[in-house]
Design a protein around this motif. Structure first.
Motif, PDB file in Angstrom:
ATOM      1  N   GLY A 206     -71.501  48.696 -12.749  1.00 13.92           N
ATOM      2  CA  GLY A 206     -70.103  48.570 -12.370  1.00 13.92           C
ATOM      3  C   GLY A 206     -69.605  49.746 -11.562  1.00 13.92           C
ATOM      4  O   GLY A 206     -70.380  50.493 -10.948  1.00 13.92           O
ATOM      5  N   GLY A 207     -68.286  49.932 -11.533  1.00 12.55           N
ATOM      6  CA  GLY A 207     -67.716  51.012 -10.744  1.00 12.55           C
ATOM      7  C   GLY A 207     -66.358  51.435 -11.253  1.00 12.55           C
ATOM      8  O   GLY A 207     -65.716  50.748 -12.050  1.00 12.55           O
ATOM      9  N   ARG A 208     -65.934  52.590 -10.790  1.00  8.90           N
ATOM     10  CA  ARG A 208     -64.623  53.122 -11.111  1.00  8.90           C
ATOM     11  C   ARG A 208     -63.757  53.121  -9.859  1.00  8.90           C
ATOM     12  O   ARG A 208     -64.220  53.513  -8.780  1.00  8.90           O
ATOM     13  N   ILE A 209     -62.517  52.716 -10.041  1.00  4.60           N
ATOM     14  CA  ILE A 209     -61.561  52.688  -8.943  1.00  4.60           C
ATOM     15  C   ILE A 209     -60.606  53.854  -9.132  1.00  4.60           C
ATOM     16  O   ILE A 209     -59.825  53.893 -10.091  1.00  4.60           O
ATOM     17  N   TYR A 210     -60.690  54.818  -8.211  1.00  3.53           N
ATOM     18  CA  TYR A 210     -59.818  55.989  -8.259  1.00  3.53           C
ATOM     19  C   TYR A 210     -58.626  55.782  -7.335  1.00  3.53           C
ATOM     20  O   TYR A 210     -58.722  55.108  -6.311  1.00  3.53           O
ATOM     21  N   LYS A 211     -57.491  56.386  -7.721  1.00  2.00           N
ATOM     22  CA  LYS A 211     -56.259  56.316  -6.930  1.00  2.00           C
ATOM     23  C   LYS A 211     -55.865  54.866  -6.672  1.00  2.00           C
ATOM     24  O   LYS A 211     -55.440  54.496  -5.575  1.00  2.00           O
ATOM     25  N   GLY A 212     -56.009  54.044  -7.709  1.00  4.52           N
ATOM     26  CA  GLY A 212     -55.661  52.636  -7.565  1.00  4.52           C
ATOM     27  C   GLY A 212     -54.194  52.414  -7.288  1.00  4.52           C
ATOM     28  O   GLY A 212     -53.831  51.537  -6.495  1.00  4.52           O
ATOM     29  N   ALA A 213     -53.309  53.198  -7.928  1.00  3.04           N
ATOM     30  CA  ALA A 213     -51.872  53.039  -7.706  1.00  3.04           C
ATOM     31  C   ALA A 213     -51.498  53.423  -6.281  1.00  3.04           C
ATOM     32  O   ALA A 213     -50.698  52.736  -5.619  1.00  3.04           O
ATOM     33  N   GLN A 214     -52.085  54.532  -5.772  1.00  4.45           N
ATOM     34  CA  GLN A 214     -51.816  54.934  -4.391  1.00  4.45           C
ATOM     35  C   GLN A 214     -52.354  53.893  -3.411  1.00  4.45           C
ATOM     36  O   GLN A 214     -51.712  53.574  -2.411  1.00  4.45           O
TER      37      GLN A 214
END
Length: 731
Positions: free
Chosen positions: A522-530
């Motif tokens: 899988g993966g991580r989503i960084y700065k999703g809100a931005q």
């Protein structure tokens, strides 16, 4: 098929294996020559023999010369005429191309079943067989130039009685021939895409074959062709070739079963050490410096150079490939691939891509079978020394950082940065990265590609704007995915609560888990809100930009309620395909398929006219799509929009417009002010002499003017719809 041997007095028969074009018959050429040619006089025969010429026919009846034009027998020396040879005007004149300057005439050459038109130079051609050479052509120092009577010139045709096994195919997108297409003169990347991607429709596949064979005269034998003002020199083998006018070929090793499209406006070139076998080369393209292409299609205004190898691949218009190897690929326009260590195999790349040095995009090294493939949207940009496992898929404008990606990827976030985790095996993704940190590249792309498009005839329509329906529909998917992951991470009961959180916390450091972006880890989503915030802004920007284009086409500066109602009457398309670089509604693609299968469309020329018609309606369709997007963003129908919503649209788009310029300038400014950028220079004056100054950046100067103009147009566009009113909530 038996080859015609002409030794008799049968004066005007068997001129070549075929006429000069597919539409002309041999009979028409016999009639033409009967009216324009004559036999040699006894004095001319004596002169030719005295000058070291010989003929397979002792009475020289196999050599025809013009009856009504000047013919100077003194310009033929040391030649052997075998079979019927027809000469055009021959007079004392010189042909010059660059530094090469030669007398017209025939010197030290072997000619068998050849038609030469006016004022040609054939010098030191050891074996010239079954060719039609048009006027003002130079053939100089060629070991063999011949044509069989069954040549297809790189087209995927069959002659009568030939077995399917000899058909030339180009196995794009997949190593196992499952997406193979037939090359033909005039093929566009759009044709290759539709042919290779809809394989489940067997009736459509059969019709594509029929459309291609429609240009083939299966019964007529063929002859080679060199059109006006072409130059072929210092070349070893030219066999079964059709060479367009003004083409320049020098020092090639092997040219076999090919068509070289070329014209005065778009001349093509082939240089030293080149080998081209079984394929089509587009107008204005250049292949040189030991490049090799086998089973290939090269589009318009392309370059293949410095030992590049193009095998079983379609290279779209305006692309440059050097040093590297490409196998089994369908590549849309504006592809850049340099450096000796890069490698590309079994991919469909949708254009505006750049493959970095040491990128290894291949399947055999990390898959159990050779049937894997990669599909990447526009703007695919893998980093240095990156490698990927097939099958993988990337949304538009994915920037992939250096790394060895050991698991399959499915990146559905456009304009994102993809990288490997430093500790865990999850991939890390920053959605909307380009808009957050690299606006200079996005703002420059459209201008850059337009300037690089040197095609005179633009048969393949190419969308160069990064913000287009294909990328925007991916943005909508990414927005919905971010909302879904936010709800899952925060354990919220419904998606509306997740939307509210993202709107109210645009700077949140919330990290989201997305198991679908990479197999196994899988993966991580960084700065999703931005990213969510930026995605929404660019959707508005695209919508307003499209509405602005619609109004401009009508000669209006302002968007009125009447125009909005007019746009609403247009057909709405919400699904779009990137078809060879042209963005077409998916429903229109299906309509094209229906018309092909119903035999309403019976030629590739008609298919291309369909593309043209779609392009003519593109601005209208985008405008209607833009209203749909605004309704989607604000979760209400257009008639519910009030002045405050239009003011909100105006304000957000103005922010994006100014940010594009300001961020582009600040991004570029780092190149001049960063300490480490200056450490190789003795002083600032040397640095400025070498790389210039920020103010010298022409693109930024253009962007500053364009931004001011866009902002003025924005004000005029929305001013009739803005004003005081109750505030509309944002969802």
């Amino acid at each position: 098929m038996a080859e015609l041997l002409l030794h008799t007095h049968d004066e005007k028969k068997g001129i070549l294996c075929q006429a000069t074009s597919q539409t002309e018959t041999r009979a028409s050429w016999i009639s033409h020559l009967a009216a324009t040619a004559r036999h040699l006089t006894e004095a001319e025969i004596a002169q030719l023999e005295a000058q070291g010429n010989t003929s397979s026919d002792g009475s020289w009846q196999n050599l025809l010369v013009p009856a009504t034009k000047e013919f100077n027998a003194g310009l033929i020396r040391g030649c052997r005429f075998q079979g019927l040879v027809v000469l055009g005007q021959l007079r004392r004149a010189r042909l010059k191309f660059h530094d090469l300057e030669l007398d017209c005439g025939l010197y030290n050459s072997y000619l068998d079943r050849v038609v030469l038109e006016d004022d040609v130079c054939v010098r030191n051609v050891a074996y010239l067989v079954n060719y039609h050479i048009k006027s003002r052509v130079i053939l100089f120092n060629i070991s063999e130039m011949s044509c069989t009577c069954h040549s297809k010139f790189g087209n995927g045709w069959l002659k009568a009685g030939e077995d399917e096994s000899v058909r030339v195919t180009v196995s794009v997108g997949n190593e196992n021939d499952g997406r193979a297409i037939l090359p033909f003169e005039g093929i566009l990347p759009a044709d290759g895409y539709l042919w290779s991607r809809y394989r489940e429709d067997t009736q459509l596949m059969e019709r594509f074959l029929e459309l291609t064979e429609a240009g083939n005269n299966r019964e007529e034998a063929t002859h080679g062709l060199v059109e006006e003002d072409a130059v072929v020199k210092n070349t070893i083998l030219v066999k079964d070739a059709k060479i367009g006018s003004h083409a320049y070929i020098k020092g090639a090793l092997k040219l076999k079963n090919i068509t070289v499209c070329s014209s005065r406006e778009e001349p093509s070139q082939i240089g030293e050490g080149v080998e081209l076998v079984n394929g089509i080369m587009g107008y204005g393209s250049k292949v040189f410096y030991q490049a090799v292409a086998v089973r290939f299609i090269i589009g318009r205004n392309c370059q293949l150079k410095y030992g590049g190898r193009l095998l079983n691949s379609f290279l779209g218009d305006n692309s440059t490939v050097s040093c590297c190897e490409l196998l089994n690929n369908l590549i849309f326009p504006f592809h850049e691939q340099h450096h000796n260590t890069s490698f590309l195999i079994a991919t469909t790349i949708l254009g505006q891509s750049n493959i970095a040095a040491a990128a290894t995009i291949g399947s055999n090294h990390n898959s159990r079978s050779p049937d894997g493939e990669i599909l990447a949207g526009r703007g695919f940009w893998p980093g240095l020394a990156s490698d990927f496992k097939h099958n993988s898929r990337f949304a538009s404008f994915c920037l992939v950082a250096k790394g060895s990606y050991q698991q399959e990827l499915c990146v559905t976030y456009p304009f994102s940065l993809v990288s490997l985790g430093s500790v865990t095996q999850e991939v890390r993704i920053v959605p909307a990265y380009w808009f957050l940190y690299n606006m200079f590249a996005i703002a420059r792309n459209n201008s850059k590609f337009k300037k690089r498009d040197k095609r005179v005839v633009k048969e393949q329509h190419i969308e160069t704007n990064p913000l287009a329906p294909d990328s925007i529909q991916e943005v909508l998917v990414a927005l919905e995915r971010l909302v879904e992951l936010t709800a899952r991470t925060l354990r919220l009961k419904n998606l509306q609560d997740a939307k509210d959180f993202l709107h109210q916390n645009p700077d949140s450091d919330l990290v989201l888990q997305d198991p679908q972006v990479q197999k196994k880890y899988g993966g991580r989503i960084y700065k999703g809100a931005q990213g969510y915030k930026e995605y929404r802004k660019i959707v508005k920007y695209f919508a307003v930009q499209s509405l602005m284009g619609y109004c401009h086409g009508l000669g209006h500066q302002s968007l009125t309620l009447q125009l909005l109602h007019q746009i609403q009457e247009l057909p709405l398309y919400t699904q779009w395909d990137n078809v060879g670089g042209q963005i077409i509604p998916s429903q229109q693609v299906q309509q094209l398929f229906r018309r092909i299968k119903d035999r309403e469309i019976t030629s590739w020329e008609q298919v291309h006219r369909f593309y043209d018609q779609c392009q003519e309606s593109y601005t209208l369709w985008k405008a209607r799509y833009s209203l749909h997007l605004l309704e989607w963003l604000y979760s209400r129908e257009l008639h519910q929009f009030d002045q405050a919503i239009f003011q909100d649209i105006h304000d957000d788009v103005l922010i994006v417009s100014n940010y594009m310029y300001e961020n582009s300038r600040s991004s570029r400014q780092k190149d001049f002010e960063d300490y480490f950028r200056s450490i190789t220079y003795r002083n600032q004056q040397e640095q400025e002499a070498v790389i210039g100054t920020l103010e010298d950046t022409g693109f930024l100067q253009e962007l500053e003017v364009e931004t001011a103009q866009f902002n003025q147009k924005l004000e005029r566009l929305l001013s009739p719809l803005m004003g005081s009113g109750k505030q509309a909530g944002r969802l």
